[in-house]
Write a protein that holds these residues in place. Structure first.
Motif, PDB file in Angstrom:
ATOM      1  N   GLN A 171      55.634   6.750 167.120  1.00  0.00           N
ATOM      2  CA  GLN A 171      54.618   5.703 167.241  1.00  0.00           C
ATOM      3  C   GLN A 171      54.381   5.340 168.712  1.00  0.00           C
ATOM      4  O   GLN A 171      53.231   5.143 169.132  1.00  0.00           O
ATOM      5  CB  GLN A 171      55.054   4.470 166.448  1.00  0.00           C
ATOM      6  N   THR A 172      55.442   5.267 169.502  1.00  0.00           N
ATOM      7  CA  THR A 172      55.303   4.963 170.929  1.00  0.00           C
ATOM      8  C   THR A 172      54.558   6.076 171.649  1.00  0.00           C
ATOM      9  O   THR A 172      53.700   5.819 172.509  1.00  0.00           O
ATOM     10  CB  THR A 172      56.690   4.764 171.560  1.00  0.00           C
ATOM     11  N   THR A 173      54.894   7.331 171.282  1.00  0.00           N
ATOM     12  CA  THR A 173      54.180   8.459 171.894  1.00  0.00           C
ATOM     13  C   THR A 173      52.695   8.414 171.547  1.00  0.00           C
ATOM     14  O   THR A 173      51.824   8.646 172.393  1.00  0.00           O
ATOM     15  CB  THR A 173      54.800   9.790 171.428  1.00  0.00           C
ATOM     16  N   GLY A 174      52.408   8.107 170.280  1.00  0.00           N
ATOM     17  CA  GLY A 174      51.004   7.971 169.894  1.00  0.00           C
ATOM     18  C   GLY A 174      50.326   6.834 170.631  1.00  0.00           C
ATOM     19  O   GLY A 174      49.147   6.927 170.999  1.00  0.00           O
ATOM     20  N   HIS A 175      51.049   5.745 170.879  1.00  0.00           N
ATOM     21  CA  HIS A 175      50.516   4.618 171.648  1.00  0.00           C
ATOM     22  C   HIS A 175      50.187   5.049 173.074  1.00  0.00           C
ATOM     23  O   HIS A 175      49.150   4.650 173.627  1.00  0.00           O
ATOM     24  CB  HIS A 175      51.557   3.490 171.641  1.00  0.00           C
ATOM     25  N   ASN A 176      51.044   5.873 173.660  1.00  0.00           N
ATOM     26  CA  ASN A 176      50.777   6.391 175.007  1.00  0.00           C
ATOM     27  C   ASN A 176      49.509   7.234 175.020  1.00  0.00           C
ATOM     28  O   ASN A 176      48.658   7.088 175.912  1.00  0.00           O
ATOM     29  CB  ASN A 176      51.958   7.231 175.489  1.00  0.00           C
ATOM     30  N   ILE A 177      49.401   8.134 174.039  1.00  0.00           N
ATOM     31  CA  ILE A 177      48.229   9.013 173.993  1.00  0.00           C
ATOM     32  C   ILE A 177      46.955   8.199 173.781  1.00  0.00           C
ATOM     33  O   ILE A 177      45.916   8.462 174.399  1.00  0.00           O
ATOM     34  CB  ILE A 177      48.407  10.063 172.876  1.00  0.00           C
ATOM     35  N   ALA A 178      47.023   7.183 172.934  1.00  0.00           N
ATOM     36  CA  ALA A 178      45.843   6.369 172.655  1.00  0.00           C
ATOM     37  C   ALA A 178      45.368   5.611 173.894  1.00  0.00           C
ATOM     38  O   ALA A 178      44.177   5.327 174.048  1.00  0.00           O
ATOM     39  CB  ALA A 178      46.145   5.381 171.533  1.00  0.00           C
ATOM     40  N   ASN A 179      46.292   5.287 174.814  1.00  0.00           N
ATOM     41  CA  ASN A 179      45.945   4.487 175.998  1.00  0.00           C
ATOM     42  C   ASN A 179      45.892   5.302 177.277  1.00  0.00           C
ATOM     43  O   ASN A 179      46.012   4.752 178.369  1.00  0.00           O
ATOM     44  CB  ASN A 179      46.965   3.356 176.170  1.00  0.00           C
ATOM     45  N   VAL A 180      45.700   6.615 177.129  1.00  0.00           N
ATOM     46  CA  VAL A 180      45.705   7.463 178.312  1.00  0.00           C
ATOM     47  C   VAL A 180      44.605   7.061 179.302  1.00  0.00           C
ATOM     48  O   VAL A 180      44.747   7.230 180.515  1.00  0.00           O
ATOM     49  CB  VAL A 180      45.554   8.947 177.903  1.00  0.00           C
ATOM     50  N   ASN A 181      43.489   6.513 178.808  1.00  0.00           N
ATOM     51  CA  ASN A 181      42.373   6.125 179.675  1.00  0.00           C
ATOM     52  C   ASN A 181      42.257   4.615 179.857  1.00  0.00           C
ATOM     53  O   ASN A 181      41.266   4.138 180.397  1.00  0.00           O
ATOM     54  CB  ASN A 181      41.056   6.666 179.112  1.00  0.00           C
ATOM     55  N   THR A 182      43.255   3.864 179.414  1.00  0.00           N
ATOM     56  CA  THR A 182      43.219   2.406 179.560  1.00  0.00           C
ATOM     57  C   THR A 182      43.631   2.017 180.974  1.00  0.00           C
ATOM     58  O   THR A 182      44.729   2.371 181.420  1.00  0.00           O
ATOM     59  CB  THR A 182      44.173   1.740 178.559  1.00  0.00           C
ATOM     60  N   PRO A 183      42.770   1.307 181.713  1.00  0.00           N
ATOM     61  CA  PRO A 183      43.132   0.910 183.091  1.00  0.00           C
ATOM     62  C   PRO A 183      44.388   0.058 183.101  1.00  0.00           C
ATOM     63  O   PRO A 183      44.520  -0.894 182.327  1.00  0.00           O
ATOM     64  CB  PRO A 183      41.915   0.115 183.565  1.00  0.00           C
ATOM     65  N   GLY A 184      45.307   0.398 184.000  1.00  0.00           N
ATOM     66  CA  GLY A 184      46.509  -0.400 184.179  1.00  0.00           C
ATOM     67  C   GLY A 184      47.619  -0.132 183.185  1.00  0.00           C
ATOM     68  O   GLY A 184      48.693  -0.729 183.285  1.00  0.00           O
ATOM     69  N   TYR A 185      47.386   0.763 182.205  1.00  0.00           N
ATOM     70  CA  TYR A 185      48.424   1.011 181.201  1.00  0.00           C
ATOM     71  C   TYR A 185      49.581   1.788 181.816  1.00  0.00           C
ATOM     72  O   TYR A 185      49.379   2.745 182.566  1.00  0.00           O
ATOM     73  CB  TYR A 185      47.846   1.793 180.019  1.00  0.00           C
ATOM     74  N   SER A 186      50.804   1.368 181.498  1.00  0.00           N
ATOM     75  CA  SER A 186      52.004   2.053 181.959  1.00  0.00           C
ATOM     76  C   SER A 186      52.646   2.786 180.789  1.00  0.00           C
ATOM     77  O   SER A 186      52.790   2.223 179.683  1.00  0.00           O
ATOM     78  CB  SER A 186      53.011   1.049 182.552  1.00  0.00           C
ATOM     79  N   ARG A 187      53.008   4.009 181.016  1.00  0.00           N
ATOM     80  CA  ARG A 187      53.619   4.833 179.967  1.00  0.00           C
ATOM     81  C   ARG A 187      54.886   4.155 179.448  1.00  0.00           C
ATOM     82  O   ARG A 187      55.700   3.651 180.230  1.00  0.00           O
ATOM     83  CB  ARG A 187      53.941   6.210 180.531  1.00  0.00           C
ATOM     84  N   GLN A 188      55.049   4.179 178.135  1.00  0.00           N
ATOM     85  CA  GLN A 188      56.208   3.573 177.495  1.00  0.00           C
ATOM     86  C   GLN A 188      57.090   4.656 176.882  1.00  0.00           C
ATOM     87  O   GLN A 188      56.599   5.704 176.444  1.00  0.00           O
ATOM     88  CB  GLN A 188      55.782   2.576 176.403  1.00  0.00           C
ATOM     89  N   SER A 189      58.363   4.381 176.891  1.00  0.00           N
ATOM     90  CA  SER A 189      59.328   5.304 176.266  1.00  0.00           C
ATOM     91  C   SER A 189      60.361   4.488 175.507  1.00  0.00           C
ATOM     92  O   SER A 189      60.586   3.310 175.796  1.00  0.00           O
ATOM     93  CB  SER A 189      59.995   6.174 177.328  1.00  0.00           C
ATOM     94  N   VAL A 190      60.972   5.145 174.517  1.00  0.00           N
ATOM     95  CA  VAL A 190      61.944   4.476 173.647  1.00  0.00           C
ATOM     96  C   VAL A 190      63.347   4.730 174.183  1.00  0.00           C
ATOM     97  O   VAL A 190      63.736   5.873 174.434  1.00  0.00           O
ATOM     98  CB  VAL A 190      61.823   4.969 172.201  1.00  0.00           C
ATOM     99  N   ALA A 191      64.070   3.644 174.381  1.00  0.00           N
ATOM    100  CA  ALA A 191      65.474   3.755 174.785  1.00  0.00           C
ATOM    101  C   ALA A 191      66.337   3.769 173.531  1.00  0.00           C
ATOM    102  O   ALA A 191      66.319   2.811 172.747  1.00  0.00           O
ATOM    103  CB  ALA A 191      65.853   2.595 175.701  1.00  0.00           C
ATOM    104  N   LEU A 192      67.041   4.875 173.322  1.00  0.00           N
ATOM    105  CA  LEU A 192      67.910   5.035 172.139  1.00  0.00           C
ATOM    106  C   LEU A 192      69.355   4.801 172.535  1.00  0.00           C
ATOM    107  O   LEU A 192      69.769   5.089 173.661  1.00  0.00           O
ATOM    108  CB  LEU A 192      67.737   6.435 171.546  1.00  0.00           C
ATOM    109  N   GLN A 193      70.126   4.294 171.561  1.00  0.00           N
ATOM    110  CA  GLN A 193      71.544   4.089 171.808  1.00  0.00           C
ATOM    111  C   GLN A 193      72.347   4.485 170.559  1.00  0.00           C
ATOM    112  O   GLN A 193      71.861   4.379 169.429  1.00  0.00           O
ATOM    113  CB  GLN A 193      71.835   2.633 172.168  1.00  0.00           C
ATOM    114  N   THR A 194      73.542   4.947 170.784  1.00  0.00           N
ATOM    115  CA  THR A 194      74.413   5.369 169.690  1.00  0.00           C
ATOM    116  C   THR A 194      75.019   4.153 168.996  1.00  0.00           C
ATOM    117  O   THR A 194      75.486   3.216 169.664  1.00  0.00           O
ATOM    118  CB  THR A 194      75.539   6.269 170.227  1.00  0.00           C
ATOM    119  N   VAL A 195      75.007   4.194 167.660  1.00  0.00           N
ATOM    120  CA  VAL A 195      75.652   3.125 166.912  1.00  0.00           C
ATOM    121  C   VAL A 195      77.163   3.317 167.037  1.00  0.00           C
ATOM    122  O   VAL A 195      77.671   4.441 166.881  1.00  0.00           O
ATOM    123  CB  VAL A 195      75.225   3.164 165.432  1.00  0.00           C
ATOM    124  N   PRO A 196      77.916   2.266 167.352  1.00  0.00           N
ATOM    125  CA  PRO A 196      79.377   2.429 167.495  1.00  0.00           C
ATOM    126  C   PRO A 196      80.008   3.091 166.265  1.00  0.00           C
ATOM    127  O   PRO A 196      79.663   2.764 165.123  1.00  0.00           O
ATOM    128  CB  PRO A 196      79.866   0.989 167.671  1.00  0.00           C
TER     129      PRO A 196
END
Length: 658
Positions: A19-44
């Motif tokens: 969903q985040t990747t799709g959000h990036n692609i959808a806003n490729v031409n949006t002025p001022g948009y900064s690319r977003q990425s998902v930070a994953l972490q391991t469950v203990p």
């Protein structure tokens, strides 16, 4: 169940990434948009006797790819680029006013001065005189046209200033609202990336109009400050700006940016503290570049008009009347002040005019200094009388009431000269082509003396032109009239000056050195002789209206020759009158080219910084497409794990049922 939980978490994490990747692609031409990425972490992991068993993956957060340093640098560079670009654009329009060619003002001035040549050849020819007056009227019209074009440029710049201020005020309100939304969103412990992007874009948009300083607050809001310390946006509060006339010099037309603090008097901001942006660029153009253009044009109009008027006043018309002004010019210009000072500036010597405004700054009592604003040169004075007695750049400042210590007065002597220039002489007979004096060599002269030139100058002024006395044969004893130069061959060669209004003539000056070709100035007229005299040779200078000469003055063109000779008069910063317009073109052209170079340089710097910022924050479609494939495969694999877990769980249940 552990395997099922692991696969479920993985599916949810992969879904967020997709969903985040799709959000990036959808806003490729949006002025001022900064690319977003998902930070994953391991469950203990879960501890067992055999060690820790993994529990899968969780989403730690959504990270915005952004460099605070590059974002600020890009905004600042954009402000500088915007200021340089808008100033270069307006200077290009100003340069068009100072155009060359046959349609330019320089051609009109040269045509006007050259037209006197036809009058020299035919002093009584009405057609030749009409051509001169037509050229004079055309020159005045082109001066007014050029001044009118500057008025149009100023009106357009003023409208753009008001529009830019309106944009800043609107954006400031938007940023205050976004600040409030971000502050509220920060309460949940997560970062509202899209709101942060929107705020950064608003800041960049504001910097296009006016450079700002950004200071973050602990609650997540960002304060915006202009001119060093004025809070344009503070938390969820925005303060408006406005454009108005400078408070120090009402009526001067100088524009200033005001900070409208709620419940307080608007604060006038110093132009030098505004930094970059379209608003400071337009203010600099309006208050400095356009003002210099007006001064260049106004100095030319005033210098040309005064020089021709002064020479025209020295001559005689075809009807034997003293010449009247060719151009209508203001005799004085008032000063602008919000203090106690009252005064005017008058024009004395057109050959010394400087294309500048002037500021009188009062120090103690009635003393102070006159500052030429074009280069900062200061001339001190001790009191108004001493100031009025001295000429500064061909100007005289007359203070009827000095200002208080610390106050200032602004004088714009040339600002409106071109827009008000009018031709006053329309009748050909009123062109003063004749000299008011005549010269004749003595009939008994034995040397080689020849008349090389004769003209009225009116200098020094005062007293101005003093004409020789007319002859009066009826007087007892008879008066010969005129002024006689009587020579001694020397060496050295010398001459005496005799006033023949008495019998015998009165000697005015004796043993004056004579140099062939050098001017001899007496009583506001000037004669040049060539050749070597014999002792006893004489030259008689008489009043052209002396009845003994009849109407000889009507066939004289000495003053027309003097008017045409003004072409070579050094007037505008050591340039001749005919070359003065070319010098003005060069000055405006040099400033325009410098501004265009600065605009090109700042554009390159801004583009490079924006490219560096985009390299970090921008969306790369190829990269996002690769991530789509990567996380699609991960999602499918997680689904397969869930399927396997389901099969194992089903098999376990079937085994227990037996």
């Amino acid at each position: 169940m552990g395997l099922l939980n692991v696969s479920t978490r993985a599916l949810l994490a992969d879904q967020v990434v997709l969903q985040t990747t799709g959000h990036n692609i959808a806003n490729v031409n949006t002025p001022g948009y900064s690319r977003q990425s998902v930070a994953l972490q391991t469950v203990p992991g879960q501890f067992t006797g055999n060690g820790y068993i993994g529990q899968g993956v969780d989403v730690a957060g959504i990270v915005r790819s952004q460099s605070e340093l590059l974002t600020r640098q890009s905004a600042a560079a954009g402000a500088a680029q915007s200021a340089d670009a808008v100033r270069a654009e307006r200077l290009g329009q100003l340069q068009d006013v100072f155009s060359g060619g046959s349609a330019g003002l320089g051609a009109a001035i040269n045509d006007m001065l050259n037209a006197f040549a036809d009058v020299l050849g035919a002093p009584t020819d009405i057609t030749a005189r009409t051509v001169v007056l037509t050229r004079i009227d055309e020159t005045a019209a082109r001066m007014r046209t050029a001044a009118g074009r500057m008025d149009e440029i100023q009106a357009a710049a003023s409208a753009q200033l008001q529009s830019s201020v309106g944009v800043v005020n609107d954006l400031a309100m938007q940023m205050a609202a976004v600040n409030e939304q971000i502050t509220r969103a920060k309460g949940n412990g997560q970062t509202p990336n899209d709101l942060l992007d929107r705020r950064d874009q608003i800041i960049r948009d504001i910097n296009q109009q006016l450079q700002t300083t950004q200071i973050p607050a602990d609650d997540g809001s960002v304060g915006l400050f202009v001119a060093g310390s004025q809070p344009l946006v503070l938390g969820n509060t925005a303060t408006s700006l406005s454009i108005a006339e400078a408070s120090a010099f009402p009526g001067s037309g100088q524009a200033r940016l005001f900070f409208n603090r709620p419940g307080a008097k608007p604060v006038e901001m110093d132009d030098s503290l505004l930094g970059g942006g379209a608003i400071p660029g337009l203010l600099r153009f309006d208050n400095h570049d356009l003002s210099e253009g007006r001064n260049l044009l106004g100095r030319m109009a005033m210098g040309l008009g005064l020089a021709l008027n002064q020479q025209q006043n020295q001559g005689l018309t075809l009807d034997g009347q003293p010449g009247k002004n060719l151009f209508g010019l203001p005799a004085s210009m008032p000063g602008h002040t919000s203090g106690a000072g009252v005064g005017t500036v008058t024009f004395s010597d057109p050959t010394r005019f400087a294309a500048s405004d002037y500021e009188i700054r009062f120090a103690t009592g009635s003393a102070g200094q006159v500052v030429r604003l074009s280069d900062g040169q200061a001339t001190p004075f001790t009191d108004p009388a001493q100031l009025a007695a001295q000429a500064i750049d061909g100007l005289r400042f007359d203070l009827t009431r000095p200002g208080a210590p610390g106050q200032s007065m602004l004088f714009k002597p040339f600002g409106t000269a071109a827009s008000n220039l009018q031709a006053l002489v329309h009748a050909p007979r009123d062109l003063a082509a004749a000299n008011p004096v005549m010269a004749a060599m003595g009939s008994a002269n034995g040397g080689t003396l020849q008349l090389a030139g004769l003209k009225a100058t009116g200098l020094p002024h005062p007293p101005g032109l003093v004409l020789p006395a007319n002859a009066n044969p009826a007087a007892t004893p008879p008066i010969a009239g005129g002024v006689q130069l009587q020579f001694d061959a020397g060496p050295p060669m010398r001459y005496d000056v005799l006033d023949r209004r008495t019998t015998p003539p009165t000697t005015v000056a004796t043993a004056q050195p004579y140099v062939s070709g050098a001017p001899i100035a007496i009583d506001g007229w000037e004669i040049r002789l060539q050749g070597a005299p014999n002792t006893g040779d004489t030259v008689l200078i008489g009043n052209a209206l002396d009845p003994q000469y009849g109407d000889r003055f009507s066939r004289d063109t000495g003053n027309a020759s003097a008017l045409m000779d003004l072409r070579d008069l050094k007037m505008f910063d050591e340039s001749t009158l005919s070359d003065g317009y070319a010098q003005a073109i060069a000055q405006v052209g040099t400033r325009t080219q410098s501004a265009k170079f600065a605009a090109d340089l700042s554009r390159t710097i801004a583009a490079n910084l924006e490219r560096d910022r985009t390299a970090i924050s921008g969306v790369n479609l190829d990269e996002e497409a690769a991530r789509l494939i990567q996380y699609q495969q991960a999602f499918q694999a997680s689904s397969k794990v869930m399927q396997v877990a389901q099969n194992i769980f089903d098999a376990l249940l079937q085994g227990l049922a037996r």
